[in-house]
Design a protein around this motif. Structure first.
Motif, PDB file in Angstrom:
ATOM      1  N   ARG A 188      -0.161   8.297   0.255  1.00 42.79           N
ATOM      2  CA  ARG A 188      -0.568   8.514   1.645  1.00 42.79           C
ATOM      3  C   ARG A 188      -0.419   7.249   2.479  1.00 42.79           C
ATOM      4  NH1 ARG A 188      -4.636  13.355   2.215  1.00 42.79           N
ATOM      5  NH2 ARG A 188      -4.210  12.861   4.370  1.00 42.79           N
ATOM      6  N   VAL A 189      -0.790   6.113   1.926  1.00 44.42           N
ATOM      7  CA  VAL A 189      -0.657   4.854   2.668  1.00 44.42           C
ATOM      8  C   VAL A 189       0.813   4.533   2.908  1.00 44.42           C
ATOM      9  CG1 VAL A 189      -1.066   2.360   2.577  1.00 44.42           C
ATOM     10  CG2 VAL A 189      -2.882   3.939   1.914  1.00 44.42           C
ATOM     11  N   ASN A 190       1.658   4.815   1.938  1.00 43.77           N
ATOM     12  CA  ASN A 190       3.090   4.553   2.100  1.00 43.77           C
ATOM     13  C   ASN A 190       3.751   5.490   3.111  1.00 43.77           C
ATOM     14  OD1 ASN A 190       3.443   2.248   0.528  1.00 43.77           O
ATOM     15  ND2 ASN A 190       3.629   3.443  -1.340  1.00 43.77           N
ATOM     16  N   GLU A 191       3.078   6.564   3.515  1.00 40.62           N
ATOM     17  CA  GLU A 191       3.592   7.453   4.561  1.00 40.62           C
ATOM     18  C   GLU A 191       3.418   6.832   5.953  1.00 40.62           C
ATOM     19  OE1 GLU A 191       1.509  11.149   4.114  1.00 40.62           O
ATOM     20  OE2 GLU A 191       2.554  11.650   2.262  1.00 40.62           O
ATOM     21  N   SER A 192       2.629   5.792   6.041  1.00 47.09           N
ATOM     22  CA  SER A 192       2.354   5.132   7.310  1.00 47.09           C
ATOM     23  C   SER A 192       3.594   4.437   7.847  1.00 47.09           C
ATOM     24  CB  SER A 192       1.238   4.099   7.113  1.00 47.09           C
ATOM     25  OG  SER A 192       1.121   3.268   8.241  1.00 47.09           O
ATOM     26  N   GLU A 193       3.711   4.420   9.180  1.00 45.12           N
ATOM     27  CA  GLU A 193       4.787   3.658   9.818  1.00 45.12           C
ATOM     28  C   GLU A 193       4.409   2.184   9.957  1.00 45.12           C
ATOM     29  OE1 GLU A 193       5.973   5.451  13.480  1.00 45.12           O
ATOM     30  OE2 GLU A 193       6.350   7.393  12.547  1.00 45.12           O
ATOM     31  N   LEU A 194       3.111   1.881   9.817  1.00 43.05           N
ATOM     32  CA  LEU A 194       2.635   0.509   9.967  1.00 43.05           C
ATOM     33  C   LEU A 194       2.472  -0.226   8.643  1.00 43.05           C
ATOM     34  CD1 LEU A 194      -0.150   1.043  12.665  1.00 43.05           C
ATOM     35  CD2 LEU A 194       2.266   0.527  13.003  1.00 43.05           C
ATOM     36  N   LEU A 195       2.320   0.532   7.545  1.00 46.12           N
ATOM     37  CA  LEU A 195       2.050  -0.068   6.238  1.00 46.12           C
ATOM     38  C   LEU A 195       3.118   0.316   5.227  1.00 46.12           C
ATOM     39  CD1 LEU A 195      -1.765   0.722   6.099  1.00 46.12           C
ATOM     40  CD2 LEU A 195      -0.674  -1.397   6.846  1.00 46.12           C
ATOM     41  N   ASP A 196       3.330  -0.576   4.265  1.00 46.34           N
ATOM     42  CA  ASP A 196       4.350  -0.344   3.243  1.00 46.34           C
ATOM     43  C   ASP A 196       3.934  -1.059   1.964  1.00 46.34           C
ATOM     44  OD1 ASP A 196       6.722   0.677   2.258  1.00 46.34           O
ATOM     45  OD2 ASP A 196       7.913  -1.016   2.932  1.00 46.34           O
TER      46      ASP A 196
ATOM     47  N   GLU B  43     -14.015   7.955  -7.707  1.00 47.39           N
ATOM     48  CA  GLU B  43     -13.231   6.857  -8.257  1.00 47.39           C
ATOM     49  C   GLU B  43     -13.328   5.654  -7.326  1.00 47.39           C
ATOM     50  OE1 GLU B  43      -9.227   7.946  -9.847  1.00 47.39           O
ATOM     51  OE2 GLU B  43      -9.773   9.889  -8.983  1.00 47.39           O
ATOM     52  N   ILE B  44     -13.590   4.487  -7.896  1.00 47.74           N
ATOM     53  CA  ILE B  44     -13.622   3.242  -7.134  1.00 47.74           C
ATOM     54  C   ILE B  44     -12.221   2.654  -7.161  1.00 47.74           C
ATOM     55  CG2 ILE B  44     -14.598   0.927  -7.003  1.00 47.74           C
ATOM     56  CD1 ILE B  44     -17.050   2.061  -8.531  1.00 47.74           C
ATOM     57  N   PHE B  45     -11.721   2.243  -6.005  1.00 45.79           N
ATOM     58  CA  PHE B  45     -10.347   1.741  -5.932  1.00 45.79           C
ATOM     59  C   PHE B  45     -10.274   0.488  -5.073  1.00 45.79           C
ATOM     60  CE2 PHE B  45     -10.868   4.422  -2.243  1.00 45.79           C
ATOM     61  CZ  PHE B  45     -10.269   3.688  -1.244  1.00 45.79           C
ATOM     62  N   GLU B  46      -9.202  -0.257  -5.260  1.00 48.56           N
ATOM     63  CA  GLU B  46      -8.827  -1.349  -4.372  1.00 48.56           C
ATOM     64  C   GLU B  46      -7.321  -1.260  -4.175  1.00 48.56           C
ATOM     65  OE1 GLU B  46      -9.036  -6.201  -3.895  1.00 48.56           O
ATOM     66  OE2 GLU B  46     -10.318  -5.185  -5.356  1.00 48.56           O
ATOM     67  N   VAL B  47      -6.898  -1.108  -2.928  1.00 49.59           N
ATOM     68  CA  VAL B  47      -5.479  -0.952  -2.578  1.00 49.59           C
ATOM     69  C   VAL B  47      -5.079  -2.073  -1.630  1.00 49.59           C
ATOM     70  CG1 VAL B  47      -3.820   0.506  -1.341  1.00 49.59           C
ATOM     71  CG2 VAL B  47      -5.475   1.556  -2.877  1.00 49.59           C
ATOM     72  N   ASN B  48      -3.943  -2.657  -1.888  1.00 50.22           N
ATOM     73  CA  ASN B  48      -3.337  -3.636  -0.982  1.00 50.22           C
ATOM     74  C   ASN B  48      -2.070  -3.038  -0.421  1.00 50.22           C
ATOM     75  OD1 ASN B  48      -5.346  -5.440  -1.650  1.00 50.22           O
ATOM     76  ND2 ASN B  48      -4.061  -6.675  -2.984  1.00 50.22           N
ATOM     77  N   ALA B  49      -1.751  -3.328   0.832  1.00 52.46           N
ATOM     78  CA  ALA B  49      -0.517  -2.864   1.457  1.00 52.46           C
ATOM     79  C   ALA B  49      -0.014  -3.949   2.412  1.00 52.46           C
ATOM     80  CB  ALA B  49      -0.736  -1.562   2.210  1.00 52.46           C
TER      81      ALA B  49
END
Length: 90
Positions: free
Chosen positions: A51-59, A76-82
């Motif tokens: 879902r984050v990679n679908e962003s036009e601002l984030l990759d 679920e506990i998560f940590e995501v970097n983009a």
């Protein structure tokens, strides 16, 4: 010139809010000059990268470490970097 080359923090916040599913909660959001860090809880953390990679601002979204189960909430506990896409937004 740096501001002109990157989206505003409010644009990134609006994009993250739009992208994340309703069953996902952020405990921490850090918007840097070139990247975004998100920590939180979700019913299905595995779908967040897509879902984050679908962003036009984030990759280039990726988990930082492995997800783990929060015994209290069952989420679920998560940590995501983009990475912030240079020249996006505006």
């Amino acid at each position: 010139s740096r501001r002109a080359g990157s989206p505003l923090a409010i644009e990134v916040l609006a994009d993250v809010t739009r992208l994340l599913p309703d069953d996902t909660y952020l405990d921490r959001l850090v918007i840097g000059a070139n990247n975004v860090q998100m920590q939180g809880k979700s019913q299905n953390a595995q779908q967040l990268i897509e879902r984050v990679n679908e962003s036009e601002l984030l990759d280039a979204a990726a988990f930082r470490g492995s997800t783990r189960l929060d015994a209290r909430s069952g989420l679920e506990i998560f940590e995501v970097n983009a990475q912030i896409v240079p020249g996006a937004g505006g």
